[in-house]
Every structure is written in C-alpha cells, then in structure tokens.
Scaffold this motif. Structure first.
Motif, PDB file in Angstrom:
ATOM      1  N   LEU A  99      -7.917 -20.312  18.634  1.00 21.24           N
ATOM      2  CA  LEU A  99      -8.693 -19.113  18.283  1.00 21.24           C
ATOM      3  C   LEU A  99      -8.298 -18.608  16.897  1.00 21.24           C
ATOM      4  N   GLU A 100      -7.006 -18.609  16.609  1.00 21.66           N
ATOM      5  CA  GLU A 100      -6.551 -18.147  15.290  1.00 21.66           C
ATOM      6  C   GLU A 100      -7.095 -19.040  14.181  1.00 21.66           C
ATOM      7  N   GLU A 101      -7.143 -20.333  14.432  1.00 19.96           N
ATOM      8  CA  GLU A 101      -7.695 -21.263  13.431  1.00 19.96           C
ATOM      9  C   GLU A 101      -9.168 -20.979  13.173  1.00 19.96           C
ATOM     10  N   ILE A 102      -9.909 -20.775  14.245  1.00 17.86           N
ATOM     11  CA  ILE A 102     -11.344 -20.532  14.101  1.00 17.86           C
ATOM     12  C   ILE A 102     -11.599 -19.182  13.438  1.00 17.86           C
ATOM     13  N   LYS A 103     -10.769 -18.193  13.733  1.00 20.76           N
ATOM     14  CA  LYS A 103     -10.920 -16.889  13.095  1.00 20.76           C
ATOM     15  C   LYS A 103     -10.766 -16.990  11.579  1.00 20.76           C
ATOM     16  N   GLU A 104      -9.879 -17.871  11.146  1.00 20.85           N
ATOM     17  CA  GLU A 104      -9.711 -18.111   9.709  1.00 20.85           C
ATOM     18  C   GLU A 104     -10.978 -18.727   9.127  1.00 20.85           C
ATOM     19  N   GLN A 105     -11.585 -19.644   9.863  1.00 15.94           N
ATOM     20  CA  GLN A 105     -12.848 -20.239   9.419  1.00 15.94           C
ATOM     21  C   GLN A 105     -13.943 -19.178   9.314  1.00 15.94           C
ATOM     22  N   LEU A 106     -13.984 -18.279  10.290  1.00 18.96           N
ATOM     23  CA  LEU A 106     -14.993 -17.229  10.278  1.00 18.96           C
ATOM     24  C   LEU A 106     -14.808 -16.303   9.085  1.00 18.96           C
ATOM     25  N   VAL A 119     -12.230 -11.512  18.594  1.00 18.58           N
ATOM     26  CA  VAL A 119     -12.915 -12.561  17.822  1.00 18.58           C
ATOM     27  C   VAL A 119     -13.192 -12.104  16.402  1.00 18.58           C
ATOM     28  N   MET A 120     -13.505 -10.834  16.229  1.00 21.61           N
ATOM     29  CA  MET A 120     -13.893 -10.344  14.913  1.00 21.61           C
ATOM     30  C   MET A 120     -12.729  -9.752  14.128  1.00 21.61           C
ATOM     31  N   SER A 121     -11.524  -9.818  14.676  1.00 19.51           N
ATOM     32  CA  SER A 121     -10.383  -9.156  14.036  1.00 19.51           C
ATOM     33  C   SER A 121     -10.028  -9.752  12.675  1.00 19.51           C
ATOM     34  N   GLY A 122     -10.422 -10.995  12.428  1.00 25.08           N
ATOM     35  CA  GLY A 122     -10.097 -11.613  11.153  1.00 25.08           C
ATOM     36  C   GLY A 122     -11.115 -11.355  10.057  1.00 25.08           C
ATOM     37  N   ALA A 153     -16.914 -15.627  31.779  1.00 23.92           N
ATOM     38  CA  ALA A 153     -16.155 -14.450  31.335  1.00 23.92           C
ATOM     39  C   ALA A 153     -15.009 -14.049  32.261  1.00 23.92           C
ATOM     40  N   ASP A 154     -14.687 -14.869  33.246  1.00 26.15           N
ATOM     41  CA  ASP A 154     -13.588 -14.504  34.149  1.00 26.15           C
ATOM     42  C   ASP A 154     -12.224 -14.675  33.499  1.00 26.15           C
ATOM     43  N   GLN A 155     -12.109 -15.638  32.586  1.00 23.34           N
ATOM     44  CA  GLN A 155     -10.851 -15.880  31.873  1.00 23.34           C
ATOM     45  C   GLN A 155     -11.023 -15.374  30.438  1.00 23.34           C
ATOM     46  N   LYS A 156     -10.477 -14.206  30.143  1.00 25.18           N
ATOM     47  CA  LYS A 156     -10.754 -13.563  28.858  1.00 25.18           C
ATOM     48  C   LYS A 156     -10.342 -14.410  27.662  1.00 25.18           C
ATOM     49  N   TRP A 157      -9.196 -15.076  27.751  1.00 27.40           N
ATOM     50  CA  TRP A 157      -8.738 -15.860  26.608  1.00 27.40           C
ATOM     51  C   TRP A 157      -9.714 -16.986  26.298  1.00 27.40           C
ATOM     52  N   TYR A 158     -10.270 -17.590  27.355  1.00 26.53           N
ATOM     53  CA  TYR A 158     -11.211 -18.683  27.132  1.00 26.53           C
ATOM     54  C   TYR A 158     -12.553 -18.133  26.633  1.00 26.53           C
ATOM     55  N   THR A 159     -12.951 -16.986  27.156  1.00 29.51           N
ATOM     56  CA  THR A 159     -14.196 -16.358  26.713  1.00 29.51           C
ATOM     57  C   THR A 159     -14.174 -16.120  25.212  1.00 29.51           C
ATOM     58  N   ARG A 160     -13.085 -15.583  24.714  1.00 33.68           N
ATOM     59  CA  ARG A 160     -12.960 -15.296  23.284  1.00 33.68           C
ATOM     60  C   ARG A 160     -13.004 -16.577  22.462  1.00 33.68           C
ATOM     61  N   LEU A 161     -12.358 -17.617  22.981  1.00 35.07           N
ATOM     62  CA  LEU A 161     -12.356 -18.899  22.274  1.00 35.07           C
ATOM     63  C   LEU A 161     -13.760 -19.491  22.240  1.00 35.07           C
ATOM     64  N   ALA A 162     -14.467 -19.458  23.365  1.00 34.27           N
ATOM     65  CA  ALA A 162     -15.827 -19.999  23.425  1.00 34.27           C
ATOM     66  C   ALA A 162     -16.755 -19.253  22.471  1.00 34.27           C
ATOM     67  N   ILE A 163     -16.639 -17.932  22.430  1.00 32.37           N
ATOM     68  CA  ILE A 163     -17.477 -17.133  21.528  1.00 32.37           C
ATOM     69  C   ILE A 163     -17.201 -17.522  20.076  1.00 32.37           C
ATOM     70  N   LYS A 214     -16.103 -20.261  18.889  1.00 30.11           N
ATOM     71  CA  LYS A 214     -16.605 -21.599  18.594  1.00 30.11           C
ATOM     72  C   LYS A 214     -18.125 -21.586  18.442  1.00 30.11           C
ATOM     73  N   ILE A 215     -18.814 -20.830  19.271  1.00 27.05           N
ATOM     74  CA  ILE A 215     -20.271 -20.698  19.145  1.00 27.05           C
ATOM     75  C   ILE A 215     -20.626 -20.148  17.769  1.00 27.05           C
ATOM     76  N   LEU A 216     -19.879 -19.141  17.329  1.00 27.43           N
ATOM     77  CA  LEU A 216     -20.142 -18.527  16.023  1.00 27.43           C
ATOM     78  C   LEU A 216     -19.854 -19.492  14.889  1.00 27.43           C
ATOM     79  N   SER A 217     -18.725 -20.174  14.970  1.00 29.68           N
ATOM     80  CA  SER A 217     -18.376 -21.076  13.869  1.00 29.68           C
ATOM     81  C   SER A 217     -19.370 -22.231  13.767  1.00 29.68           C
TER      82      SER A 217
END
Length: 292
Positions: free
Chosen positions: A38-45, A79-82, A246-256, A258-261
C-alpha cells in the motif's frame, strides 16, 4: 494483484448478484506485506497527482458508496494520505437542504465536480438518489417533481429514467475530461454488526453510532437489491463500478489503491514539454542566474 482487481469489475451489461462476491476476500497476501505494498502504491499515486496537475487536461472523480460502517472514511484517510491536499477535494453528501431540493437531483453533485488537474472524492454521491431513495421512495416526494405527488406514482419507469439521467450525466462529464472511478465497499451484515458493537462498546467511538443506523440495517435486503440494480444499470465501459470486499480493512485499502493506480496508468499523462522558443528563454534565464 492486477488479476485480483479484475474480479471486482462489474462488467457492463451483465447481471449483478452480490452473492457472487466474497466480502471477506483478502487474496494471498498477508497483512504486513499488504501494508508495505500500500505504501508503494501511495507513492505512485502521489507522482500521478503531480503529473495530473501539470498536464491540466483531466480531473479524477472517485465515488465511494457503501452501507454504514463499511469503512469509507478510513479508506479515504489511508489511501489518500500520500496526496497533496491542495490538489484534492472531499465532499460528504448528506440529506439535501432546502436550496438543493429546489433544483434537480444532480445539481449539487455537478457543483462539486473537481476542476481539471484535481482529484475529487465523493463520500456518498448522486447514487443516493437510486439507493436510499429507492428503499425510501417517499423521499422522492421532497423533490416536488411534476407528476409525482404520491409514492404509488414512483414506478419502474421513474427509476429507468433516473438511471438514464445518471448514465447521461457521467457520459457527459467523462467526455469532457473527468475520469470517474466508482467503488462500492461491500461489507457483510455480520461484519457491520461487529463494527456497530465496537462503536457502542468504545466510548471514544460512540459519536460514530446513530440509532438510525439500526433502522436502516433492518432493510438490508432492500439495500442489497438497490445496489445490484444501480450497479447493473450504470456500470459502463466509460464509467465502471468496482465491487470491493470490505470485511478486511487492510485489504480493502490495498484493493482501492490498486484500482486507482491502474486507472491512472491508463491515462498515460505526461509533463508538458515547452516550445522551443520557451526553452531558449529558460536557458537564457538560467545563464543569467549563474552569472550573478
């Protein structure tokens, strides 16, 4: 993870049944690895945001819809923190006020669209008008639409027209440079129960809970049907829906993320290239500064 994201895509023209989606899916990653990714993708975003602003040809509209306690707020936060807050705008839509009821249902959403070069995030959106309003059709009467003075008049034809209005609205703004990404955070009824109990048991979270949430929970099946109809009617090639577990928050954030990137990569935006004359001026200024 790209292949995983494909399974969340609501194929245009295809029947939508939420029972076909697993709310607790978390892929093959473990939580710690997911956080690192997630941190890697946030940098890409973050890098994309800079290019988006410089190119000034497109805007991004990210729509989040979900049942209560599905994690919209925390997803937006993580997801948008970066991103640079100067280039983002977040709107959380509540019940329309008296001024908004004096206009058509899309008016306040059109006003909230992001400018070119910016990212807009809508926490709930114009889809409330075919979700909560479909479960509670009496709310439509507040719009004072000619020919609709009784709930009995709000029939299939009405909803067909409303879906068409939404498709036309999204098609129009998309053709004018707004990239629309629609995300439904699909939480299970059991997980919602656990999160409600957590809010009740933790005094610091009591403010997040409303007795109205329980009343809406009793209409769960009606809401699921409304979501299925809305997604089926409005997921298009141009403006698709993604049904994210959306039951697993950490995975939900990662999936979102990735969809954005993935969506941003498809735009293939570039930094503007200066004309030859402007480049020469820039070089002259550079020499002037070096000679000081």
């Amino acid at each position: 993870m790209k292949d995983e994201i494909k399974q969340y895509f609501a194929t245009p023209g295809k029947k939508v049944s939420l029972k076909d989606y697993n709310t607790s899916y978390k892929g093959e990653l473990v939580k710690d690895d997911g956080k690192d990714l997630l941190e890697e993708i946030k940098e890409q975003l973050s890098n994309f945001q800079e290019t988006l602003y410089a190119a000034n040809s497109h805007s991004i509209l990210i729509i989040f819809q979900a049942m209560d306690a599905a994690g919209k707020d925390s997803a937006i936060e993580h997801v948008m923190s970066g991103l640079n807050p100067q280039g983002c705008q977040v709107y959380s839509f509540k019940t329309p006020n008296s001024e908004e009821y004096e206009h058509d249902f899309l008016w306040r959403h059109y006003k909230a669209l992001p400018e070119r070069g910016r990212i807009g995030i809508h926490n709930r959106s114009h889809y409330e008008n075919v979700l909560v309003c479909k479960v509670h059709p009496e709310y439509i009467l507040n719009e004072n639409i000619p020919g609709y003075s009784d709930v009995k008049q709000i029939d299939k034809k009405f909803w067909k027209q409303r879906y068409e209005s939404i498709r036309n609205f999204e098609s129009h703004i998309s053709a004018n440079g707004t990239v629309i990404i629609k995300i439904f955070l699909y939480v299970s009824k059991q997980e919602q129960k656990e999160r409600f109990l957590d809010r009740i048991n933790d005094p610091s979270k009591n403010w997040k809970f409303s007795s109205a949430d329980i009343a809406e929970r009793q209409l769960w099946d009606d809401y699921m049907k409304a979501y299925e109809d809305a997604i089926e009617e409005t997921s298009t090639e141009q403006c698709p829906w993604y049904i994210v577990p959306a039951d697993q928050k950490w995975y939900t954030r990662l999936a979102i993320s990735k969809i954005l990137s993935d969506a941003f990569e498809k735009l293939d935006l570039k930094f503007p290239v200066l004309a030859e004359e402007e480049s020469k001026k820039l070089e002259a200024i550079k020499q002037q500064l070096l000679n000081e």
